[in-house]
Design an enzyme around this catalytic site. Structure first.
Site, PDB file in Angstrom:
ATOM      1  CG  ASP A   1      -1.472   1.195   1.607  1.00  0.00           C
ATOM      2  OD1 ASP A   1      -2.374   1.980   0.528  1.00  0.00           O
ATOM      3  OD2 ASP A   1      -1.332   1.584   2.373  1.00  0.00           O
ATOM      4  CG  LEU A   2       1.602   3.986  -3.136  1.00  0.00           C
ATOM      5  CD1 LEU A   2       1.013   4.917  -4.204  1.00  0.00           C
ATOM      6  CD2 LEU A   2       3.098   3.659  -3.136  1.00  0.00           C
TER       7      LEU A   2
ATOM      8  CB  THR B   1      -2.173   2.809  -3.975  1.00  0.00           C
ATOM      9  OG1 THR B   1      -2.286   3.894  -3.737  1.00  0.00           O
ATOM     10  CG2 THR B   1      -2.454   3.003  -5.943  1.00  0.00           C
ATOM     11  N   GLY B   2      -5.456   3.079  -3.441  1.00  0.00           N
ATOM     12  CA  GLY B   2      -6.667   3.294  -3.678  1.00  0.00           C
ATOM     13  C   GLY B   2      -6.593   4.566  -4.393  1.00  0.00           C
TER      14      GLY B   2
ATOM     15  CE  LYS C   1      -5.203  -0.663  -1.630  1.00  0.00           C
ATOM     16  NZ  LYS C   1      -4.220   0.267  -0.358  1.00  0.00           N
TER      17      LYS C   1
ATOM     18  CG  ASP D   1      -2.315   3.066   6.740  1.00  0.00           C
ATOM     19  OD1 ASP D   1      -2.315   2.568   5.523  1.00  0.00           O
ATOM     20  OD2 ASP D   1      -2.190   3.568   7.160  1.00  0.00           O
TER      21      ASP D   1
ATOM     22  CG  ASN E   1      -7.142   0.897   1.394  1.00  0.00           C
ATOM     23  OD1 ASN E   1      -6.986   1.660   2.194  1.00  0.00           O
ATOM     24  ND2 ASN E   1      -7.427   2.639   0.282  1.00  0.00           N
TER      25      ASN E   1
END
Length: 269
Positions: free
Chosen positions: A9-10, A43-44, A195, A218, A221
């Site tokens: 994730d970013l 990522t979102g 995801k 974290d 999502n």
């Protein structure tokens, strides 16, 4: 050691609070790749807002954007792109329903076209990353194509009632997530997307089984992704719900949590 798929994730995970990849984490990911492991981003964010990090890590894998609504391979046009959208009638129904709530703004994204109900300089600072086409005004009139995602901005007290309504009325056609602090935003995508769904396509293509996927996240999502991965790792700064389902909890995004975990798990020097 057999090759693993490392999924990142970013925001709040790979990136520090300053929105950069630390030198230590970048070096560790490079080491992992040199040992035959694969690294990808989930990522979102839209691709335009994640491309800079994809290129910085010199990745050669597909990327999951919009929380699974868009999966493509930036370096292989032959890879079958996945783009799942929300139908316009559903979007209009949701927007109509939002008139009963105290909301601040509604934003629709059709890939790199952004439709903004009301002008908001703070939101535009985020949404304009990657130089998209931005249109302001009544979305119900200006939006002509099925959007990739829909964002509802409200205040903190209104977010959960909105999510409750969406779950009760629109559960069969959309899924929704809450953005992390400080944003009181509900993000909506087509039903069945997350995801984990995107990652499953990539892992099959790479021929890396689920038990050799290490995923880091974290936030809200990341729940399905952390649950899906063979080794789901929550960041130290992650939400409690994510930590409760994760296999492991590492240090925070500001403490090189990804690097520390991978060095130990993959026996990197």
């Amino acid at each position: 050691m057999k090759p693993h798929l490392i999924v990142l994730d970013l925001d709040g995970t790979l990136l520090t609070d300053e929105k950069v990849i630390s030198e230590k984490t970048a070096h560790t990911l490079k080491q992992a790749r040199e040992q035959g492991h694969q690294v990808m981003i989930a990522t979102g964010r839209p691709y335009r807002a994640s491309e800079i990090y994809y290129k910085q890590l010199d990745l050669i894998t597909p990327i999951v954007n919009f929380n699974g609504a868009f999966v493509h391979h930036p370096k292989d046009v032959k890879w079958k792109t996945i783009h799942e959208t929300i139908s316009l009638p559903v979007v209009r129904d949701v927007i109509d329903a939002m008139q009963d709530f105290d909301i601040h703004n509604i934003i629709a994204e059709v890939m790199d076209d952004v439709y903004l109900e009301k002008h908001d300089a703070k939101l535009l600072d985020i949404l304009s990353f990657g130089d998209p086409v931005i249109k302001e005004g009544d979305i119900r009139k200006s939006l002509k194509d099925d959007p990739t995602s829909l964002l509802i901005q409200a205040d903190s007290k209104t977010v959960e009632p909105i999510r409750k309504h969406l779950a009760e009325v629109h559960a069969e056609v959309i899924d929704h997530r809450r953005w992390g602090a400080p944003w009181d935003v509900v993000e909506i995508v087509r039903h069945g997307l997350n995801k984990a769904v995107g990652i499953s396509h990539v892992s099959k293509w790479l021929d890396i089984p689920r038990d050799r996927i290490i995923a880091f996240g974290d936030e809200d999502n990341d729940l399905e992704m952390i649950d899906y991965a063979g080794v789901g790792v929550a960041m130290g700064n992650g939400i409690d719900r994510l930590k409760s389902i994760a296999n492991e909890v590492t240090l925070t995004n500001n403490e090189d949590g990804i690097a520390e975990f991978l060095k130990d798990r993959l026996h990197l020097a």
